[in-house]
Design an enzyme around this catalytic site. Sequence first.
Site, mmCIF file in Angstrom:
data_model
loop_
_atom_site.group_PDB
_atom_site.id
_atom_site.type_symbol
_atom_site.label_atom_id
_atom_site.label_comp_id
_atom_site.label_asym_id
_atom_site.label_seq_id
_atom_site.Cartn_x
_atom_site.Cartn_y
_atom_site.Cartn_z
ATOM 1 C CD GLU A 184 6.810 1.568 35.295
ATOM 2 O OE1 GLU A 184 7.599 2.486 35.567
ATOM 3 O OE2 GLU A 184 6.727 0.536 35.992
ATOM 4 C CG HIS A 229 7.006 4.921 38.178
ATOM 5 N ND1 HIS A 229 7.348 3.590 38.268
ATOM 6 C CD2 HIS A 229 6.730 5.290 39.451
ATOM 7 C CE1 HIS A 229 7.261 3.187 39.520
ATOM 8 N NE2 HIS A 229 6.901 4.210 40.255
HETATM 9 P P1 PGA Z 1 8.000 4.499 47.060
HETATM 10 O O1 PGA Z 1 7.250 4.388 45.661
HETATM 11 O O2 PGA Z 1 7.449 5.715 47.717
HETATM 12 O O3 PGA Z 1 7.620 3.255 47.805
HETATM 13 O O4 PGA Z 1 9.450 4.610 46.769
HETATM 14 C C1 PGA Z 1 7.165 5.517 44.849
HETATM 15 C C2 PGA Z 1 6.609 5.163 43.503
HETATM 16 O O5 PGA Z 1 6.900 4.072 42.980
HETATM 17 O O6 PGA Z 1 5.885 5.991 42.926
#
Ligand code: PGA
Length: 261
Positions: free
Chosen positions: A143, A138
């Site tokens: 999503e 995503h």
């Molecule tokens: P994260 O999240 O940098 O905490 O891994 C990334 C995202 O879900 O877009």
Amino acid sequence: MEVVIVPDAKSGGELIAEAMAQLLRRKPEALLGVATGSTPLPIYQALTAKVRSGAVDTSRARIAQLDEYVGLPAEHPESYRSVLRREVLEPLGIGMDAFMGPDGTAEDVQAACEAYDAALAGAGGVDLQLLGIGTDGHIGFNEPCSSLASRTRIKTLTEQTRVDNARFFDGDISQVPHHVITQGIGTILEARHLVLLATGLGKADAVAATVEGPVAAVCPASALQLHPHATVVVDEGAASKLKLADYFRHTYVNKPEWQGI
Ligand code: PGA
């Protein structure tokens, strides 16, 4: 797509912060699209260091939000507005008057989404949009199987994303909202420069699908292939499943004339 493989998260943060600093020198009132999550923190730390040393002036910079939980009060410590105020605006010395984001508490969520798209366009569009990537591919909270032409709208989070984000809610998944407002993929693609940072082995599959897979809604980040100026910055872990890793290593960073992203 420009793929830059860096040794670690800190170097990725510095590379991207330098691109943001160069943009602000060219265009002090630039609209910077920012992302939450753990990955972009080294970018904000590196940019804050530049502000503190006087290497860049953020007094006219503007900040735009990528996504927001639905139903969390704006003052909730984990609303993305609060997170961004704490992690980005305050360290960079940017006031909330220079901040724009969707209203996650609006009664008419659809109207709030449309108003945000209109506000982004009215502000002249995002100059540089930072993106993280989910383990499921995503971007923002688009999503898998989100329309590649989508506009800002309400989405339901997958169970995986709620599990991934429970760490911000004392590990208690029941506190993670089910719904979010996210800039749509079509909205994101309107930014002038897209910069995605991914670090760690856990992102390797999503990065490979984004960079080398087909453009497909099942991997929303693959839509970056449609953008004329998209940069993907990855550390060795996140790059570990790229078949073309050696090619990318030699294409950019090792070129004498390479000036950064
Ligand atoms: P994260 O999240 O940098 O905490 O891994 C990334 C995202 O879900 O877009």
